[in-house]
Design an enzyme around this catalytic site. Sequence first.
Site, short mmCIF file in Angstrom:
data_model
loop_
_atom_site.label_atom_id
_atom_site.label_comp_id
_atom_site.label_asym_id
_atom_site.label_seq_id
_atom_site.Cartn_x
_atom_site.Cartn_y
_atom_site.Cartn_z
N SER A 68 0.83 -1.21 0.00
CA SER A 68 0.00 0.00 0.00
C SER A 68 0.86 1.26 0.00
O SER A 68 1.45 1.57 -1.01
CB SER A 68 -1.05 0.03 1.11
N HIS A 73 4.23 14.15 6.01
CA HIS A 73 4.12 15.58 5.73
C HIS A 73 4.75 16.33 6.90
O HIS A 73 4.49 15.98 8.06
CB HIS A 73 2.66 16.02 5.62
N CYS A 88 -2.06 -3.39 3.16
CA CYS A 88 -3.11 -4.36 2.88
C CYS A 88 -2.61 -5.72 3.35
O CYS A 88 -1.43 -6.03 3.21
CB CYS A 88 -3.39 -4.41 1.38
#
Length: 126
Positions: A68, A73, A88
């Site tokens: 995945s 940030h 996943c």
Amino acid sequence: MQGLHLTADLYQCHCDAAWLTDAQKLGEWCVQAVQAVGLQTVNQLFHTFPGAEGRPGGVTATVLLAESHVCVHTWPEQKAVTADVYVCNFSGDHSAKARGLMSALVNRFQPEWTEQRSLDRGGEEG
């Protein structure tokens, strides 16, 4: 479609300022951290945002995984970071690897405090 989504909001980070402002440095470290926990990188994107009033801008480092993604940030003016790790678990349970990766991310930034969440995605197939 079962998976595990981990999030962390990191506050008052005491890491070297470059980890909050140098997209390439942070991104390359993220790729290494992904490999260290046994996940597989398939692509990546590292971006630096323009700063304001003579201050450096934040960065985003995204690593697309076969399992995945991981996305970080930064807000250097607030010494803050948000991090997402989503795996996943279709082909196997990658939850421990996701937790190890999130732990490495938190340790990298040395926050005074964190808010972390864990969400199990998808339900039992039946």
